[in-house]
Design a protein around this motif. Sequence first.
Motif, PDB file in Angstrom:
ATOM      1  N   VAL A 107     -29.280  15.963   2.716  1.00 50.87           N
ATOM      2  CA  VAL A 107     -30.634  16.520   2.637  1.00 50.87           C
ATOM      3  C   VAL A 107     -30.971  17.110   4.003  1.00 50.87           C
ATOM      4  CG1 VAL A 107     -33.082  15.913   2.442  1.00 50.87           C
ATOM      5  CG2 VAL A 107     -31.433  14.954   0.838  1.00 50.87           C
ATOM      6  N   SER A 108     -31.662  18.231   4.021  1.00 52.87           N
ATOM      7  CA  SER A 108     -32.039  18.814   5.311  1.00 52.87           C
ATOM      8  C   SER A 108     -33.315  19.626   5.175  1.00 52.87           C
ATOM      9  CB  SER A 108     -30.921  19.712   5.845  1.00 52.87           C
ATOM     10  OG  SER A 108     -30.861  20.933   5.121  1.00 52.87           O
ATOM     11  N   HIS A 109     -33.906  19.942   6.325  1.00 55.10           N
ATOM     12  CA  HIS A 109     -35.030  20.878   6.348  1.00 55.10           C
ATOM     13  C   HIS A 109     -34.530  22.251   5.908  1.00 55.10           C
ATOM     14  CE1 HIS A 109     -36.333  17.716   9.164  1.00 55.10           C
ATOM     15  NE2 HIS A 109     -37.570  18.080   8.890  1.00 55.10           N
ATOM     16  N   GLN A 110     -35.415  23.003   5.272  1.00 53.54           N
ATOM     17  CA  GLN A 110     -35.128  24.387   4.901  1.00 53.54           C
ATOM     18  C   GLN A 110     -36.279  25.258   5.405  1.00 53.54           C
ATOM     19  OE1 GLN A 110     -34.026  24.764   0.732  1.00 53.54           O
ATOM     20  NE2 GLN A 110     -33.104  22.735   0.767  1.00 53.54           N
ATOM     21  N   TYR A 111     -35.988  26.513   5.633  1.00 50.23           N
ATOM     22  CA  TYR A 111     -36.922  27.343   6.395  1.00 50.23           C
ATOM     23  C   TYR A 111     -37.191  28.674   5.702  1.00 50.23           C
ATOM     24  CZ  TYR A 111     -35.397  23.999   9.906  1.00 50.23           C
ATOM     25  OH  TYR A 111     -35.098  22.836  10.565  1.00 50.23           O
ATOM     26  N   ARG A 112     -38.334  29.238   6.050  1.00 49.50           N
ATOM     27  CA  ARG A 112     -38.676  30.595   5.629  1.00 49.50           C
ATOM     28  C   ARG A 112     -38.881  31.443   6.885  1.00 49.50           C
ATOM     29  NH1 ARG A 112     -42.581  30.814   0.946  1.00 49.50           N
ATOM     30  NH2 ARG A 112     -40.595  30.719  -0.163  1.00 49.50           N
ATOM     31  N   LEU A 113     -38.244  32.580   6.882  1.00 46.45           N
ATOM     32  CA  LEU A 113     -38.326  33.512   8.008  1.00 46.45           C
ATOM     33  C   LEU A 113     -39.030  34.781   7.540  1.00 46.45           C
ATOM     34  CD1 LEU A 113     -37.470  34.697  10.826  1.00 46.45           C
ATOM     35  CD2 LEU A 113     -35.328  35.397   9.705  1.00 46.45           C
ATOM     36  N   HIS A 114     -39.989  35.252   8.354  1.00 47.04           N
ATOM     37  CA  HIS A 114     -40.673  36.517   8.055  1.00 47.04           C
ATOM     38  C   HIS A 114     -40.355  37.519   9.150  1.00 47.04           C
ATOM     39  CE1 HIS A 114     -44.136  39.390   8.222  1.00 47.04           C
ATOM     40  NE2 HIS A 114     -43.831  39.440   6.932  1.00 47.04           N
ATOM     41  N   MET A 115     -39.838  38.658   8.726  1.00 48.00           N
ATOM     42  CA  MET A 115     -39.553  39.762   9.649  1.00 48.00           C
ATOM     43  C   MET A 115     -40.533  40.896   9.347  1.00 48.00           C
ATOM     44  SD  MET A 115     -37.028  38.851  11.607  1.00 48.00           S
ATOM     45  CE  MET A 115     -36.585  40.455  12.293  1.00 48.00           C
ATOM     46  N   ALA A 116     -41.341  41.252  10.355  1.00 48.84           N
ATOM     47  CA  ALA A 116     -42.364  42.283  10.150  1.00 48.84           C
ATOM     48  C   ALA A 116     -41.755  43.683  10.085  1.00 48.84           C
ATOM     49  CB  ALA A 116     -43.409  42.216  11.268  1.00 48.84           C
ATOM     50  N   GLN A 117     -40.639  43.893  10.751  1.00 47.18           N
ATOM     51  CA  GLN A 117     -39.998  45.199  10.724  1.00 47.18           C
ATOM     52  C   GLN A 117     -38.492  45.052  10.923  1.00 47.18           C
ATOM     53  OE1 GLN A 117     -42.181  46.385  14.525  1.00 47.18           O
ATOM     54  NE2 GLN A 117     -40.218  47.421  14.866  1.00 47.18           N
ATOM     55  N   ARG A 118     -37.775  46.126  10.652  1.00 45.93           N
ATOM     56  CA  ARG A 118     -36.324  46.105  10.819  1.00 45.93           C
ATOM     57  C   ARG A 118     -35.981  45.828  12.284  1.00 45.93           C
ATOM     58  NH1 ARG A 118     -32.033  48.528   7.990  1.00 45.93           N
ATOM     59  NH2 ARG A 118     -33.569  49.464   6.568  1.00 45.93           N
ATOM     60  N   SER A 119     -35.034  44.923  12.495  1.00 48.53           N
ATOM     61  CA  SER A 119     -34.708  44.570  13.877  1.00 48.53           C
ATOM     62  C   SER A 119     -33.332  43.930  13.957  1.00 48.53           C
ATOM     63  CB  SER A 119     -35.752  43.597  14.436  1.00 48.53           C
ATOM     64  OG  SER A 119     -35.422  43.183  15.746  1.00 48.53           O
ATOM     65  N   THR A 120     -32.703  44.120  15.090  1.00 48.29           N
ATOM     66  CA  THR A 120     -31.485  43.371  15.382  1.00 48.29           C
ATOM     67  C   THR A 120     -31.883  41.938  15.715  1.00 48.29           C
ATOM     68  OG1 THR A 120     -30.401  45.338  16.246  1.00 48.29           O
ATOM     69  CG2 THR A 120     -29.464  43.222  16.875  1.00 48.29           C
ATOM     70  N   VAL A 121     -31.140  40.985  15.174  1.00 43.22           N
ATOM     71  CA  VAL A 121     -31.473  39.569  15.300  1.00 43.22           C
ATOM     72  C   VAL A 121     -30.273  38.805  15.860  1.00 43.22           C
ATOM     73  CG1 VAL A 121     -31.916  37.475  13.959  1.00 43.22           C
ATOM     74  CG2 VAL A 121     -33.222  39.541  13.487  1.00 43.22           C
ATOM     75  N   HIS A 122     -30.562  37.863  16.735  1.00 37.92           N
ATOM     76  CA  HIS A 122     -29.539  36.944  17.254  1.00 37.92           C
ATOM     77  C   HIS A 122     -29.946  35.540  16.830  1.00 37.92           C
ATOM     78  CE1 HIS A 122     -26.429  35.369  19.901  1.00 37.92           C
ATOM     79  NE2 HIS A 122     -27.319  34.537  20.425  1.00 37.92           N
ATOM     80  N   LEU A 123     -29.085  34.879  16.041  1.00 37.43           N
ATOM     81  CA  LEU A 123     -29.427  33.610  15.406  1.00 37.43           C
ATOM     82  C   LEU A 123     -28.344  32.578  15.701  1.00 37.43           C
ATOM     83  CD1 LEU A 123     -31.142  32.023  13.234  1.00 37.43           C
ATOM     84  CD2 LEU A 123     -29.610  33.019  11.531  1.00 37.43           C
ATOM     85  N   THR A 124     -28.739  31.387  16.133  1.00 42.19           N
ATOM     86  CA  THR A 124     -27.770  30.311  16.391  1.00 42.19           C
ATOM     87  C   THR A 124     -28.295  28.988  15.845  1.00 42.19           C
ATOM     88  OG1 THR A 124     -28.691  29.740  18.560  1.00 42.19           O
ATOM     89  CG2 THR A 124     -26.937  31.403  18.505  1.00 42.19           C
ATOM     90  N   ILE A 125     -27.358  28.095  15.539  1.00 44.55           N
ATOM     91  CA  ILE A 125     -27.689  26.727  15.139  1.00 44.55           C
ATOM     92  C   ILE A 125     -26.672  25.800  15.776  1.00 44.55           C
ATOM     93  CG2 ILE A 125     -26.369  26.984  12.984  1.00 44.55           C
ATOM     94  CD1 ILE A 125     -28.275  24.911  11.712  1.00 44.55           C
ATOM     95  N   LYS A 126     -27.149  24.661  16.301  1.00 46.53           N
ATOM     96  CA  LYS A 126     -26.249  23.701  16.933  1.00 46.53           C
ATOM     97  C   LYS A 126     -26.858  22.310  16.844  1.00 46.53           C
ATOM     98  CE  LYS A 126     -28.230  24.284  21.570  1.00 46.53           C
ATOM     99  NZ  LYS A 126     -27.968  24.644  22.987  1.00 46.53           N
ATOM    100  N   PRO A 127     -26.035  21.260  17.003  1.00 44.24           N
ATOM    101  CA  PRO A 127     -26.582  19.899  17.029  1.00 44.24           C
ATOM    102  C   PRO A 127     -27.570  19.735  18.182  1.00 44.24           C
ATOM    103  CG  PRO A 127     -24.207  19.847  16.721  1.00 44.24           C
ATOM    104  CD  PRO A 127     -24.566  21.264  17.068  1.00 44.24           C
ATOM    105  N   LEU A 128     -28.620  18.978  17.950  1.00 46.67           N
ATOM    106  CA  LEU A 128     -29.636  18.723  18.966  1.00 46.67           C
ATOM    107  C   LEU A 128     -29.199  17.530  19.814  1.00 46.67           C
ATOM    108  CD1 LEU A 128     -32.507  19.184  20.153  1.00 46.67           C
ATOM    109  CD2 LEU A 128     -33.353  17.596  18.410  1.00 46.67           C
TER     110      LEU A 128
END
Length: 629
Positions: free
Chosen positions: A287-308
Amino acid sequence: MATSPGSDIAFASQKSMPSENLRTKKLPLSEEEVFYMNCRAVYLTVFKSSLENIISKDQLYLALQHAGRNPSQKTIDKYWTPQTAKLNFDDFCVILRKEKPTSKAELLKSFKQLDVNDDGYILHTDLYKFLTKRGEKMTPEEVNTIINLPNINADGKFDYIKFCKLYMTTSGQCLKTALERLQVDSKQRRQQFGSHMEELPARDPSSVLKPSPRILRNSDQETLSNRGDPRASLLSTARKFKASVTCTISMAANGNQNAKLTEPNLKDWPGVQSRGCFFLEDDGETVSHQYRLHMAQRSTVHLTIKPLNLSQVEGKLSPWSSVDTALYILKENEDQVDPQLVCFTDLQHREGFGWTGELTPGLYRLLPSTSGCRLRKERTPEPEEAQLVCRDDAGDLFLTQAFKAALSDVFDVIDLDGNGFLSLEEYNFFELRTSGEKCGEEAWLLCREHFDTKKNELTRQGFMDLHLMEANDREGDPCDLWVTLRAMGYNRALELKEACPFVIDLHAERCKPRLKAVRMEASRGQLEKATCQSVLLQGEARAMDGYENVLVHTRSWDFRITSVIENKSDNKVIIHINNELSKNCVNNRGLNVFAVEVAPQSSMVCQHVMPLNEHQEWVHHCVYSLISS
């Protein structure tokens, strides 16, 4: 969290106790009960309901195969005479009592009769003559299936010792798969099967199931099995292993150093961060948290996930830092149905993984994922229970330092925005996880009056005091506190063993992204579909010989190998998986040999594989064999 006696604080919900199946120890099943449970599991592998009857020889043969028997045609004819129209579940149980499974020793003994050199091998030419010319003859196609089985044939010789091991392992794993499926389906578990229910009443051990007259017609004095007959075992296996595919992938230590995520210059890119956590349920599901992302306009995105990392020691990583963390990004449609997979964090970035690319305006779902290779249920004995609360010289309760340290880490995990305070929304994720209930606005106002808060958010000290109040409510009994800790993934020694906190960082070049945790649940269906999509699109596909509608898709990253079984046929298929020749590997199922069932016109994730020691070379060698369709 509970209310202090005599106080007017209505804030907090009682921590519910673990489910009954955890608190109540069932008595060991008797041999009779185990027998009927196995019969039930096997029957439901072939039929949808206990109300269905066996109506053909083929169905009887298939059901006996799934029960680990290797019936010859002569055996089938004994139970399915010209007068037989159908057999029910009770009849099936009677047959299984008579037709005992073949033992490995019996198989080896029978094969040795054909081993002229006594070296563990039989020449293919001798095997072919024996199987096609004598006794119950096998077809050339069935013999070819046997001599083409990987790992047990080489240089024109058949390794019958390996074959016996394969045969016995396959039978055992098929039964285990059937039992596991039965255990998770409570509706099927409660079905009545013939004269027996799952919860069998106390009975005379000498009592036996009364078979129907058509079964009694067969003489019990007659030899009813082909135990030790190699032909029956080979025939059964030929029909089980209809086709196979072998996959071998060698991976270098520490992955490919060139396959790293290049981080753009993020100095002027607006960013957002959110924490979350993977929690292991009692059934092994995540089980984990799940998220909603809102992008207002087209954009290049840099996304990472790692253990805390929560370690307070400089340079020391938390024990869960080796757990693999990944993120699937799905684009939501206007109808909110069937979101489309956009990308997957498949490149290594420092301690985690990430993705850089372009996102269009709109809403996205972010589904965190971990393979289960390294975050798994503890199988070691429970350690000695740590002390959570003590009393001082005046008799007042206080929290031990070890418990306060654990609570401080819990606070950091549920502080999703990392600002050092807990909002009502953040606190409610914690409450839902530990008690199954939310805290309302009125109770939150009372919390602000009695515990330390700042700008309507609970401080770390307030969080500690809240649990001290709970200890006082129970007069020092730590039972409810342990419910909270176990729900958050801690063992009795206050070690975080069954959870993995993580942190998501997201930067966009042209707009400020908005990221929000919206729920905490098992995203099994969506995640399974997204994983299958990513592997089917970019993995290597291999079809089973002669069964082009059954494919094995394999995709390898530096950190993981994932395989997906795609079944394009109109029948369910059962696939036997053998990883025994892999080196320095661990998979999410925790078994080297197992079987999976794939529904018609569907795909399913078969397994994830990772290196056991990532500093050494690892080799994934897997044989996928089609058992039945």
